[in-house]
Design a protein around this motif. Structure first.
Motif, PDB file in Angstrom:
ATOM      1  N   CYS A  71     -16.041  32.255 -11.613  1.00 17.02           N
ATOM      2  CA  CYS A  71     -16.409  33.621 -11.285  1.00 17.02           C
ATOM      3  C   CYS A  71     -16.632  33.750  -9.773  1.00 17.02           C
ATOM      4  O   CYS A  71     -17.300  32.917  -9.169  1.00 17.02           O
ATOM      5  CB  CYS A  71     -17.679  34.019 -12.029  1.00 17.02           C
ATOM      6  SG  CYS A  71     -18.254  35.671 -11.615  1.00 17.02           S
ATOM      7  N   CYS A  74     -20.649  34.925  -9.252  1.00 16.97           N
ATOM      8  CA  CYS A  74     -21.783  34.033  -9.475  1.00 16.97           C
ATOM      9  C   CYS A  74     -21.367  32.568  -9.591  1.00 16.97           C
ATOM     10  O   CYS A  74     -22.216  31.688  -9.725  1.00 16.97           O
ATOM     11  CB  CYS A  74     -22.551  34.466 -10.732  1.00 16.97           C
ATOM     12  SG  CYS A  74     -21.668  34.094 -12.257  1.00 16.97           S
ATOM     13  N   CYS A  90     -16.950  36.596 -17.355  1.00 17.35           N
ATOM     14  CA  CYS A  90     -18.050  35.698 -17.015  1.00 17.35           C
ATOM     15  C   CYS A  90     -19.308  36.176 -17.723  1.00 17.35           C
ATOM     16  O   CYS A  90     -19.399  37.319 -18.152  1.00 17.35           O
ATOM     17  CB  CYS A  90     -18.251  35.719 -15.505  1.00 17.35           C
ATOM     18  SG  CYS A  90     -19.690  34.770 -14.966  1.00 17.35           S
ATOM     19  N   CYS A  92     -21.936  36.918 -16.367  1.00 14.53           N
ATOM     20  CA  CYS A  92     -22.549  37.988 -15.576  1.00 14.53           C
ATOM     21  C   CYS A  92     -21.870  39.330 -15.820  1.00 14.53           C
ATOM     22  O   CYS A  92     -22.301  40.352 -15.305  1.00 14.53           O
ATOM     23  CB  CYS A  92     -22.509  37.646 -14.082  1.00 14.53           C
ATOM     24  SG  CYS A  92     -20.884  37.827 -13.324  1.00 14.53           S
TER      25      CYS A  92
END
Ligand SMILES: [Zn+2]
Length: 100
Positions: A71, A74, A90, A92
């Motif tokens: 990612c 992050c 991801c 996130c």
């Protein structure tokens, strides 16, 4: 392969059938042939979409891609969104298109 003449004829046929379907004639009880003929004509012209995508191939390529790419927000591990998809997500919430 079909000749240009045959192709032109099929295209005309397609437009005609399309017009009839536009008028809703294929919904009439004796109008079922219109839809069948439309599909047959599309197929003859090679305009029908390919039957099945190569899902196993996509999944294998995606497995390789998600192991290579992290990612960008992050740095987390990406996961293919679902089988046959060319996108990964991801934890996130960020989504990436990993294959074209
Ligand atoms: Zn992330």
């Amino acid at each position: 392969m079909i000749s240009d003449d045959a192709k032109a004829h099929l295209h005309k046929q397609l437009v005609k059938l399309g017009d009839m379907m536009g008028d809703g004639l294929h919904h009439e009880s004796d109008g079922k042939w219109i839809k069948a003929e439309y599909r047959r004509t599309l197929k003859a012209l090679g305009l029908l979409p390919k039957a099945k995508r190569n899902i196993a191939g996509i999944d294998a390529a995606m497995a390789k891609r998600v192991s290579e790419v992290n990612c960008q927000k992050c740095g987390g591990q990406l996961k293919q969104t679902r089988s046959g998809s060319k996108r990964a997500q991801c934890q996130c919430g960020a989504k990436y298109q990993l294959l074209k």
